[in-house]
Design an enzyme around this catalytic site. Structure first.
Site, PDB file in Angstrom:
ATOM      1  N   ASP A   1       0.868  -1.186   0.000  1.00 60.95           N
ATOM      2  CA  ASP A   1       0.000   0.000   0.000  1.00 60.95           C
ATOM      3  C   ASP A   1       0.899   1.227   0.000  1.00 60.95           C
ATOM      4  O   ASP A   1       1.892   1.266   0.734  1.00 60.95           O
ATOM      5  CB  ASP A   1      -0.897  -0.027   1.262  1.00 60.95           C
ATOM      6  N   ASN A   2       0.574   2.233  -0.808  1.00 58.68           N
ATOM      7  CA  ASN A   2       1.396   3.452  -0.802  1.00 58.68           C
ATOM      8  C   ASN A   2       0.885   4.477   0.217  1.00 58.68           C
ATOM      9  O   ASN A   2       1.373   5.599   0.259  1.00 58.68           O
ATOM     10  CB  ASN A   2       1.474   4.067  -2.207  1.00 58.68           C
TER      11      ASN A   2
ATOM     12  N   SER B   1     -17.256  -2.701  -8.545  1.00 56.89           N
ATOM     13  CA  SER B   1     -18.292  -1.914  -7.879  1.00 56.89           C
ATOM     14  C   SER B   1     -19.604  -2.022  -8.648  1.00 56.89           C
ATOM     15  O   SER B   1     -19.610  -2.200  -9.874  1.00 56.89           O
ATOM     16  CB  SER B   1     -17.832  -0.448  -7.865  1.00 56.89           C
TER      17      SER B   1
ATOM     18  N   TYR C   1     -13.840   7.450 -12.346  1.00 56.24           N
ATOM     19  CA  TYR C   1     -13.649   6.357 -11.372  1.00 56.24           C
ATOM     20  C   TYR C   1     -14.409   5.113 -11.834  1.00 56.24           C
ATOM     21  O   TYR C   1     -13.864   4.013 -11.891  1.00 56.24           O
ATOM     22  CB  TYR C   1     -14.126   6.791  -9.976  1.00 56.24           C
TER      23      TYR C   1
ATOM     24  N   LYS D   1     -13.141   1.072 -13.194  1.00 62.31           N
ATOM     25  CA  LYS D   1     -13.616  -0.249 -12.739  1.00 62.31           C
ATOM     26  C   LYS D   1     -14.119  -1.048 -13.935  1.00 62.31           C
ATOM     27  O   LYS D   1     -13.813  -2.228 -14.092  1.00 62.31           O
ATOM     28  CB  LYS D   1     -14.740  -0.096 -11.700  1.00 62.31           C
TER      29      LYS D   1
ATOM     30  N   PHE E   1     -21.587  -3.577  -3.234  1.00 62.75           N
ATOM     31  CA  PHE E   1     -22.713  -2.654  -3.070  1.00 62.75           C
ATOM     32  C   PHE E   1     -22.542  -1.917  -1.736  1.00 62.75           C
ATOM     33  O   PHE E   1     -22.672  -2.517  -0.672  1.00 62.75           O
ATOM     34  CB  PHE E   1     -24.040  -3.419  -3.100  1.00 62.75           C
TER      35      PHE E   1
HETATM   36  P1  NAD Z   1      -9.474   2.892   0.598  1.00 62.45           P
HETATM   37  O1  NAD Z   1      -9.081   4.170  -0.059  1.00 62.45           O
HETATM   38  O2  NAD Z   1      -9.729   2.883   2.054  1.00 62.45           O
HETATM   39  O3  NAD Z   1      -8.391   1.762   0.270  1.00 62.45           O
HETATM   40  C1  NAD Z   1      -7.647   1.749  -0.928  1.00 62.45           C
HETATM   41  C2  NAD Z   1      -6.184   1.615  -0.540  1.00 62.45           C
HETATM   42  O4  NAD Z   1      -5.375   1.595  -1.719  1.00 62.45           O
HETATM   43  C3  NAD Z   1      -5.686   2.781   0.315  1.00 62.45           C
HETATM   44  O5  NAD Z   1      -5.058   2.258   1.472  1.00 62.45           O
HETATM   45  C4  NAD Z   1      -4.669   3.500  -0.581  1.00 62.45           C
HETATM   46  O6  NAD Z   1      -3.619   4.064   0.152  1.00 62.45           O
HETATM   47  C5  NAD Z   1      -4.216   2.377  -1.491  1.00 62.45           C
HETATM   48  N1  NAD Z   1      -3.740   2.796  -2.819  1.00 62.45           N
HETATM   49  C6  NAD Z   1      -4.344   3.624  -3.703  1.00 62.45           C
HETATM   50  N2  NAD Z   1      -3.595   3.737  -4.812  1.00 62.45           N
HETATM   51  C7  NAD Z   1      -2.493   2.957  -4.632  1.00 62.45           C
HETATM   52  C8  NAD Z   1      -1.345   2.670  -5.411  1.00 62.45           C
HETATM   53  N3  NAD Z   1      -1.163   3.224  -6.617  1.00 62.45           N
HETATM   54  N4  NAD Z   1      -0.422   1.811  -4.925  1.00 62.45           N
HETATM   55  C9  NAD Z   1      -0.582   1.251  -3.694  1.00 62.45           C
HETATM   56  N5  NAD Z   1      -1.631   1.502  -2.904  1.00 62.45           N
HETATM   57  C10 NAD Z   1      -2.582   2.351  -3.370  1.00 62.45           C
HETATM   58  O7  NAD Z   1     -10.751   2.334  -0.182  1.00 62.45           O
HETATM   59  P2  NAD Z   1     -11.710   1.116   0.155  1.00 62.45           P
HETATM   60  O8  NAD Z   1     -13.041   1.677   0.465  1.00 62.45           O
HETATM   61  O9  NAD Z   1     -11.068   0.195   1.101  1.00 62.45           O
HETATM   62  O10 NAD Z   1     -11.800   0.464  -1.299  1.00 62.45           O
HETATM   63  C11 NAD Z   1     -10.984  -0.621  -1.687  1.00 62.45           C
HETATM   64  C12 NAD Z   1     -11.275  -0.948  -3.138  1.00 62.45           C
HETATM   65  O11 NAD Z   1     -12.652  -1.245  -3.287  1.00 62.45           O
HETATM   66  C13 NAD Z   1     -10.989   0.205  -4.108  1.00 62.45           C
HETATM   67  O12 NAD Z   1     -10.462  -0.321  -5.302  1.00 62.45           O
HETATM   68  C14 NAD Z   1     -12.361   0.792  -4.348  1.00 62.45           C
HETATM   69  O13 NAD Z   1     -12.461   1.425  -5.597  1.00 62.45           O
HETATM   70  C15 NAD Z   1     -13.232  -0.452  -4.299  1.00 62.45           C
HETATM   71  N6  NAD Z   1     -14.625  -0.158  -3.946  1.00 62.45           N
HETATM   72  C16 NAD Z   1     -14.892   0.539  -2.805  1.00 62.45           C
HETATM   73  C17 NAD Z   1     -16.200   0.846  -2.484  1.00 62.45           C
HETATM   74  C18 NAD Z   1     -16.506   1.651  -1.238  1.00 62.45           C
HETATM   75  O14 NAD Z   1     -17.598   2.176  -1.122  1.00 62.45           O
HETATM   76  N7  NAD Z   1     -15.634   1.746  -0.259  1.00 62.45           N
HETATM   77  C19 NAD Z   1     -17.242   0.437  -3.316  1.00 62.45           C
HETATM   78  C20 NAD Z   1     -16.940  -0.295  -4.457  1.00 62.45           C
HETATM   79  C21 NAD Z   1     -15.599  -0.576  -4.767  1.00 62.45           C
HETATM   80  C1  UD1 Z   2     -21.019   6.207  -4.488  1.00 59.22           C
HETATM   81  C2  UD1 Z   2     -20.481   6.391  -5.880  1.00 59.22           C
HETATM   82  C3  UD1 Z   2     -20.156   5.037  -6.484  1.00 59.22           C
HETATM   83  C4  UD1 Z   2     -19.199   4.283  -5.582  1.00 59.22           C
HETATM   84  C5  UD1 Z   2     -19.815   4.175  -4.199  1.00 59.22           C
HETATM   85  C6  UD1 Z   2     -18.869   3.548  -3.240  1.00 59.22           C
HETATM   86  C7  UD1 Z   2     -21.499   8.458  -6.702  1.00 59.22           C
HETATM   87  C8  UD1 Z   2     -22.420   9.060  -7.711  1.00 59.22           C
HETATM   88  N1  UD1 Z   2     -21.433   7.128  -6.691  1.00 59.22           N
HETATM   89  O1  UD1 Z   2     -22.194   5.437  -4.544  1.00 59.22           O
HETATM   90  O2  UD1 Z   2     -19.566   5.208  -7.754  1.00 59.22           O
HETATM   91  O3  UD1 Z   2     -18.939   2.989  -6.088  1.00 59.22           O
HETATM   92  O4  UD1 Z   2     -20.099   5.493  -3.702  1.00 59.22           O
HETATM   93  O5  UD1 Z   2     -19.557   3.261  -2.065  1.00 59.22           O
HETATM   94  O6  UD1 Z   2     -20.855   9.154  -5.943  1.00 59.22           O
HETATM   95  N2  UD1 Z   2     -26.299  10.853   0.091  1.00 59.22           N
HETATM   96  C9  UD1 Z   2     -26.865  11.944   0.686  1.00 59.22           C
HETATM   97  N3  UD1 Z   2     -26.062  12.803   1.373  1.00 59.22           N
HETATM   98  C10 UD1 Z   2     -24.708  12.617   1.499  1.00 59.22           C
HETATM   99  C11 UD1 Z   2     -24.126  11.481   0.880  1.00 59.22           C
HETATM  100  C12 UD1 Z   2     -24.952  10.638   0.173  1.00 59.22           C
HETATM  101  O7  UD1 Z   2     -28.066  12.157   0.595  1.00 59.22           O
HETATM  102  O8  UD1 Z   2     -24.029  13.450   2.131  1.00 59.22           O
HETATM  103  C13 UD1 Z   2     -27.162   9.891  -0.627  1.00 59.22           C
HETATM  104  C14 UD1 Z   2     -26.843   9.711  -2.089  1.00 59.22           C
HETATM  105  O9  UD1 Z   2     -27.523  10.641  -2.879  1.00 59.22           O
HETATM  106  C15 UD1 Z   2     -27.298   8.274  -2.320  1.00 59.22           C
HETATM  107  C16 UD1 Z   2     -27.035   7.575  -0.976  1.00 59.22           C
HETATM  108  O10 UD1 Z   2     -26.967   8.636  -0.013  1.00 59.22           O
HETATM  109  O11 UD1 Z   2     -28.670   8.226  -2.582  1.00 59.22           O
HETATM  110  C17 UD1 Z   2     -25.731   6.805  -0.938  1.00 59.22           C
HETATM  111  O12 UD1 Z   2     -24.672   7.656  -1.363  1.00 59.22           O
HETATM  112  P1  UD1 Z   2     -23.129   7.214  -1.277  1.00 59.22           P
HETATM  113  O13 UD1 Z   2     -22.836   6.698   0.082  1.00 59.22           O
HETATM  114  O14 UD1 Z   2     -22.311   8.357  -1.775  1.00 59.22           O
HETATM  115  O15 UD1 Z   2     -23.033   5.977  -2.267  1.00 59.22           O
HETATM  116  P2  UD1 Z   2     -23.488   5.863  -3.810  1.00 59.22           P
HETATM  117  O16 UD1 Z   2     -23.936   7.140  -4.367  1.00 59.22           O
HETATM  118  O17 UD1 Z   2     -24.429   4.709  -3.902  1.00 59.22           O
END
Ligand code: NAD
Ligand code: UD1
Length: 343
Positions: free
Chosen positions: A31-32, A125, A150, A154, A179
Site C-alpha cells: 500500500d502506498n 463496484s 472512477y 472499474k 454494493f
Molecule cells: P481505501 O481508499 O480505504 O483503500 C484503498 C487503498 O489503496 C488505500 O489504502 C490507498 O492508500 C491504497 N492505494 C491507492 N492507490 C495505490 C497505489 N497506486 N499503490 C498502492 N496503494 C494504493 O478504499 P476502500 O473503500 O477500502 O476500497 C478498496 C477498493 O474497493 C478500491 O479499489 C475501491 O475502488 C473499491 N470499492 C470501494 C467501495 C466503497 O464504497 N468503499 C465500493 C466499491 C468498490
Molecule cells: C457512491 C459512488 C459510487 C461508488 C460508491 C462507493 C457516486 C455518484 N457514486 O455510490 O460510484 O462505487 O459510492 O460506495 O458518488 N447521500 C446523501 N447525502 C450525502 C451522501 C450521500 O443524501 O451526504 C445519498 C446519495 O444521494 C445516495 C445515498 O446517499 O442516494 C448513498 O450515497 P453514497 O454513500 O455516496 O453511495 P453511492 O452514491 O451509492
C-alpha cells in the site's frame, strides 16, 4: 494461502486481512498509504493476535517495488484493492485516476504473471451497471454507461481482466462487485477513515452524530422511491471481507473467470438509514433536503443469490449492526486514525 493484498491498509483491505488470518491464510500488504495509515494494520494485527502483518510501502505502479515483494515472499494469490475511489475527484483529475487505477493494475498483473501467480480477486463496484437495466441487479445485467472516470476505471479493468483470462485460461480471476460497504469491525478498532469531507452517506452521518458537522444534506427527495430519497444496498464491511475469503476458495477450486455481486439484496433509502442510525446510536441527525447530486441514480440493490449458490456466501449483518458498528468506530476514534508515518 499467502495472499498479496494491495491497498490492504485501507477500509475494506484492513477488514479483509483480519478475515484472511481468521480463515487460516496469511497476508503481505502492499500500500502506498495515499489514502490510509499503517495504524490500521497495527490494529488489525492486534485483533488477529499476531506480532505484525508484513507490509510494504509500495506504489503498485512501481515495478521494482513489486519485484522486491515477490523476491521475499511466495505469493499464492492477489486480492487487489489498491485504487483511488473518490467519484468527484475523478471528474477533476481523470488522468490521475486512469494512471493510478489502470496503469497500476497493468503493472501489478505483469508482476504477477512474471512470478507465475495467475490468481486474482479484483475490487469492482455496482457502479459498472450504470443506470441498471433491472432491479434487483443480477450479474447478467448488462454493464452500463458510467457517469465518472472512477466508474470507468472499474469497468475497463473488468474488461482487461476478462480479456486476460480469455488469452490465458491458466488465470483464475474473480470480479467482486461491491454494493455500498459501511460498518466497521465490531471491536471499534478499525473502520472507515475518510480524508476531508466524506463523500459517502454513512461517514457523513457519523460525523454529524459526533458533532463535527452541523447537519446532513440529503441529495434529493423527488426520486421515484417510496420516500423520494435514493435507495441503496448497504453491506457490512465484515460480511464483504468474508466474501473475499469465499472467493479465494473458488479460486483454489479453479473457477476460471467469475463475477459476483456482494450485497444484501435489501434496499434502504437515505431516510431509512438516518432513522436506523438514530435508533442504534440514540443520537438525532439533523438534516436538510438539498438538490440531487449529479450522477446519482434512484435505486440500486443487488440480487446476491449467485454468490450464495456458488460461493456459499451470504451477508449476515443487517442495517442495525451496520449502524451500530459505524457509530462504535466513530465514537472510539472521533478523529479517525492518527497517522504517524510520512506519506
Ligand atoms: P481505501 O481508499 O480505504 O483503500 C484503498 C487503498 O489503496 C488505500 O489504502 C490507498 O492508500 C491504497 N492505494 C491507492 N492507490 C495505490 C497505489 N497506486 N499503490 C498502492 N496503494 C494504493 O478504499 P476502500 O473503500 O477500502 O476500497 C478498496 C477498493 O474497493 C478500491 O479499489 C475501491 O475502488 C473499491 N470499492 C470501494 C467501495 C466503497 O464504497 N468503499 C465500493 C466499491 C468498490
Ligand atoms: C457512491 C459512488 C459510487 C461508488 C460508491 C462507493 C457516486 C455518484 N457514486 O455510490 O460510484 O462505487 O459510492 O460506495 O458518488 N447521500 C446523501 N447525502 C450525502 C451522501 C450521500 O443524501 O451526504 C445519498 C446519495 O444521494 C445516495 C445515498 O446517499 O442516494 C448513498 O450515497 P453514497 O454513500 O455516496 O453511495 P453511492 O452514491 O451509492
Amino acid at each position: 494461502m499467502n495472499i498479496l493484498v494491495t491497498g490492504g491498509a485501507g477500509f475494506i483491505g484492513s477488514h479483509t486481512v483480519i478475515e484472511l488470518y481468521a480463515a487460516g491464510h496469511t497476508a503481505v500488504v502492499a500500500d502506498n498509504l495515499s489514502n490510509s495509515c499503517q495504524e490500521s494494520l497495527r490494529r488489525a494485527a492486534q485483533i488477529i493476535g499476531t506480532d505484525t502483518i508484513p507490509f510494504y510501502n509500495v506504489d503498485i505502479r512501481d515495478k521494482a517495488g513489486l519485484q522486491e515483494i515477490f523476491e521475499q515472499h511466495t505469493i499464492d494469490a492477489c486480492i487487489h484493492f489498491a485504487g483511488l475511489k473518490a467519484v468527484g475527484e475523478s471528474v477533476s483529475k481523470p488522468w490521475e485516476y486512469y494512471d493510478n487505477n489502470i496503469h497500476g493494475t497493468l503493472t501489478l498483473i505483469d508482476a504477477l504473471r512474471q512470478h507465475g501467480c495467475k490468481r486474482m480477486i479484483f475490487s469492482s463496484s455496482a457502479t459498472v451497471y450504470g443506470e441498471p437495466a433491472e432491479i434487483p441487479i443480477t450479474e447478467n445485467c448488462p454493464k452500463g454507461t458510467c457517469t465518472n472516470p472512477y466508474g470507468w476505471t472499474k469497468s475497463m479493468l473488468e474488461q482487461i481482466l476478462t480479456d486476460l483470462y480469455h488469452s490465458d485460461s491458466a488465470w483464475n480471476i474473480v470480479l467482486l462487485r461491491y454494493f455500498n460497504p459501511i460498518g466497521a469491525h465490531p471491536s471499534g478498532m478499525i473502520g472507515e477513515n475518510p480524508n476531508g469531507t466524506p463523500n459517502n452517506l454513512m461517514p457523513y452521518i457519523t460525523q454529524v452524530a459526533i458533532g463535527q458537522r452541523p447537519e446532513l444534506g440529503i441529495f434529493g427527495n423527488d426520486y421515484p422511491t417510496p420516500d423520494g430519497t435514493g435507495v441503496r444496498d448497504y453491506t457490512h464491511v465484515v460480511d464483504l471481507a468474508k466474501g473475499h475469503v469465499s472467493a479465494l476458495s473458488a479460486i483454489e477450486r479453479g473457477c476460471g473467470l467469475a463475477i459476483y455481486n456482494l450485497g444484501t439484496g435489501k434496499g434502504y433509502s437515505v431516510l431509512d438509514v438516518v432513522s436506523a442510525f438514530e435508533k442504534a446510536s440514540g443520537v438525532k441527525i439533523p438534516y436538510r433536503i438539498k438538490p440531487r447530486r449529479a450522477g446519482d441514480i434512484a435505486t440500486c440493490y443487488s440480487d446476491p443469490s449467485k454468490a450464495e449458490k456458488e460461493l456459499g456466501w451470504k451477508a449476515l449483518n443487517g442495517i442495525e449492526e451496520m449502524c451500530r458498528d459505524s457509530w462504535n468506530w466513530q465514537k472510539k476514534n472521533p478523529a479517525g486514525y492518527i497517522c504517524t508515518e510520512q506519506k
